[in-house]
Design a protein around this motif. Sequence first.
Motif, PDB file in Angstrom:
ATOM      1  N   LEU A  87       0.829  -1.208   0.000  1.00  0.00           N
ATOM      2  CA  LEU A  87       0.000   0.000   0.000  1.00  0.00           C
ATOM      3  C   LEU A  87       0.864   1.260   0.000  1.00  0.00           C
ATOM      4  O   LEU A  87       0.581   2.228  -0.715  1.00  0.00           O
ATOM      5  CB  LEU A  87      -0.917   0.001   1.230  1.00  0.00           C
ATOM      6  N   VAL A  88       1.931   1.232   0.808  1.00  0.00           N
ATOM      7  CA  VAL A  88       2.812   2.400   0.866  1.00  0.00           C
ATOM      8  C   VAL A  88       3.425   2.666  -0.517  1.00  0.00           C
ATOM      9  O   VAL A  88       3.490   3.811  -0.976  1.00  0.00           O
ATOM     10  CB  VAL A  88       3.917   2.185   1.936  1.00  0.00           C
ATOM     11  N   ILE A  97       0.718   4.049  -2.892  1.00  0.00           N
ATOM     12  CA  ILE A  97       0.388   5.448  -2.580  1.00  0.00           C
ATOM     13  C   ILE A  97       1.523   6.378  -3.024  1.00  0.00           C
ATOM     14  O   ILE A  97       1.281   7.456  -3.564  1.00  0.00           O
ATOM     15  CB  ILE A  97       0.081   5.598  -1.076  1.00  0.00           C
ATOM     16  N   THR A  98       2.762   5.935  -2.798  1.00  0.00           N
ATOM     17  CA  THR A  98       3.895   6.763  -3.233  1.00  0.00           C
ATOM     18  C   THR A  98       3.844   6.957  -4.748  1.00  0.00           C
ATOM     19  O   THR A  98       4.080   8.055  -5.266  1.00  0.00           O
ATOM     20  CB  THR A  98       5.232   6.098  -2.841  1.00  0.00           C
ATOM     21  N   ILE A 138       1.276   6.960  -6.636  1.00  0.00           N
ATOM     22  CA  ILE A 138       0.194   7.855  -7.093  1.00  0.00           C
ATOM     23  C   ILE A 138       0.808   9.217  -7.411  1.00  0.00           C
ATOM     24  O   ILE A 138       0.379   9.921  -8.310  1.00  0.00           O
ATOM     25  CB  ILE A 138      -0.905   7.998  -6.014  1.00  0.00           C
ATOM     26  N   ASP A 139       1.837   9.560  -6.649  1.00  0.00           N
ATOM     27  CA  ASP A 139       2.539  10.809  -6.949  1.00  0.00           C
ATOM     28  C   ASP A 139       3.372  10.675  -8.215  1.00  0.00           C
ATOM     29  O   ASP A 139       3.211  11.445  -9.161  1.00  0.00           O
ATOM     30  CB  ASP A 139       3.417  11.192  -5.749  1.00  0.00           C
ATOM     31  N   TYR A 140       4.224   9.648  -8.278  1.00  0.00           N
ATOM     32  CA  TYR A 140       5.169   9.567  -9.401  1.00  0.00           C
ATOM     33  C   TYR A 140       4.484   9.350 -10.753  1.00  0.00           C
ATOM     34  O   TYR A 140       4.889   9.910 -11.754  1.00  0.00           O
ATOM     35  CB  TYR A 140       6.209   8.472  -9.130  1.00  0.00           C
ATOM     36  N   PHE A 154       1.407  10.218 -11.650  1.00  0.00           N
ATOM     37  CA  PHE A 154       0.481  11.274 -12.080  1.00  0.00           C
ATOM     38  C   PHE A 154       1.069  12.678 -11.950  1.00  0.00           C
ATOM     39  O   PHE A 154       0.361  13.656 -12.068  1.00  0.00           O
ATOM     40  CB  PHE A 154      -0.823  11.192 -11.285  1.00  0.00           C
ATOM     41  N   ARG A 155       2.373  12.758 -11.652  1.00  0.00           N
ATOM     42  CA  ARG A 155       2.957  14.078 -11.440  1.00  0.00           C
ATOM     43  C   ARG A 155       3.027  14.849 -12.758  1.00  0.00           C
ATOM     44  O   ARG A 155       3.310  14.275 -13.790  1.00  0.00           O
ATOM     45  CB  ARG A 155       4.360  13.937 -10.840  1.00  0.00           C
TER      46      ARG A 155
END
Lengths: 93, 538
Positions: A81-82, A85-86, A88-90, A92-93
């Motif tokens: 999960l971590v 979630i991390t 999701i940033d990389y 879609f940045r």
Amino acid sequence: MENKTHISSYESHGRVLISLLLLTMLSVLVTWMEFGVFTIAVALTVASVKAFIVLTWFMHLKFESNFIRWMVAGVFVLFTLVLIITFIDYFFR
Amino acid sequence: MSKNEKYSHESYLEYQGKYKGIWGWLFSTDHKRIGLLYLYSIAFFFVVAAILGLLIRIELIAPGPTIMDAQTYNGLFTVHGIIMIFIVVIPGLGAVFGNFFLPIMIGAKDVAFPRLNLLSWYIFILGAILAVASQFAGGGAPDTGWTFYVPYSSTSSTNVIFALTAAFILGFSSILTGINFIVTIHRLRAPGMGWFKMPLFPWSLYATAWIQVLATPIVGITLLMVIAERVLQIGFFDPALGGDPLLFQHLFWIYSHPAVYIMILPAMGVVTEIFPTFSQKPVFGYGAIVISSIAIAAVGYFVWGHHMFTTGISYWSRWFFSFLTFIVAIPSAIKVFNWISTMYGGSIDLKTPLLYAISFIFLFMIGGFTGLTLGALATNVHLHDTSFVVAHFHYIIFGGMGFAFFAGIHYWYPKMYGRMYNIKLANIAWGVLFTGFNVLYFPLFIIGIQGMPRRYFDYLEQFHTGHFISTIGAIILIIGIFMMLFNLIYYRHRGAVAPSNPWKGVTLEWQIESPPTHENFEEIPEIKTPPYLFKKES
């Protein structure tokens, strides 16, 4: 509490050792291949298989109760999960 | 009982094991003695860091340089942060009260691994000494702030490596304590004490221990990566070396946000013990408190990105982290509801521990609501890196964990030492402390909204009044702290002998002598009832 001791055979330790060595070679080999966005996923998959083997045989999880196994599985779920979630940033940045 | 009488039994304080005198403390594997070793070392470092904090505030009493230059100021707030966070706040409640009371509250004679427990303290001391030494050695005090953000931390010429190593070592102590507590709770609960017959402080320690074990290694390896970047020029985080600075922030906050819950969950556990005792009423919603502790630990693990809203992380990330930040407020609010409901209709005895516990709710609520202000994407952009954030986290960390620690020490002091402190003086000290705290931190909310940046050495004249009031508050707060410490230290040997159950508590620690014997219980108790049954119910 169980008082049994579980001693793995030399044969099984040998198989684990060979598997780990082969997987380590694979880890190095994949660094020469181009996987694009999946580079990290491939590296982590190989590492996860190695971790699974170490936990199961070397750390005797194979012989533990289901409760302990579920707790360890929970840690892997958390780790996944971590990572998701991390990323999701990389992604879609 | 008169002041000069002494308790008749041989307590853990007099017990002579293999080693005598000071060695009987330094080599003791008794969880209670180790708890006190932590208490004294943490109290020492707390006073050091509090004085550093006071110096910071005195510097800010007026615009321009007042008592130090800008570089010294940067070093002071960094070391203040490192000591307070890594040495005082993160280990604080668990290491002191967890060590002392966890085995007693679950009916055990010690923790599962007593030697590992002592080793944890030595590792803690090693890390703490290194952290303080970083202030004085070679290149000067580290000036990165306690968050060690790259790329600055990989280029600063100050003692950053010292401080990083210190935090890395302190992390090991935390992990070992966490493992010890998990195994202790799983294996050493008294016969009959099922999971849902366990008191709530051990429950909070259990939730905390999992975070310690699962989150701390991440920051450990991250700090090592910064050291590797500085020493070996490997490009993990520094863009100049091909690294990604946001990766550091992700990894740092994956630990450091759950670390807030490492601090606050045991604090919630402490006050959850205090409210039923001083209301003489069972805790309201036992199951809801247990589940909310676990929910806070679980959801709190996934909200780290709210520290990064203005860094350029993706839109979906910001949305996701903001949403979860609001979700984590729900179990926190459930707890507040339960504490207030526990007091409702109870036979309230407004003694010092309850005063601190009630002020914990008040301050934690202010910290929590301002946390939601920061968790909202739009307001965060305006308030990010302002003194509003400084006020917010001091309300949570000091107002929450700090006041819960003070509540805990006033609650369990008679049990730990077998003596009573002066309650009247303790109440006055509470009043001074509470006033000083609010006068110190509340103005920082206001000047923060007006645009006062955090960590700035100098400021515009328009912020002068706020800073001036805040510094006055700091002086009042320090007076309150020293009044409290004087009371606790002076009456350690001079206070009236404490009965075994001065507050009429019902959990196991109140059923044994004050102070406890070396092995806590002559016979391991058998648990037949829920933990918070007061007379009229039982």
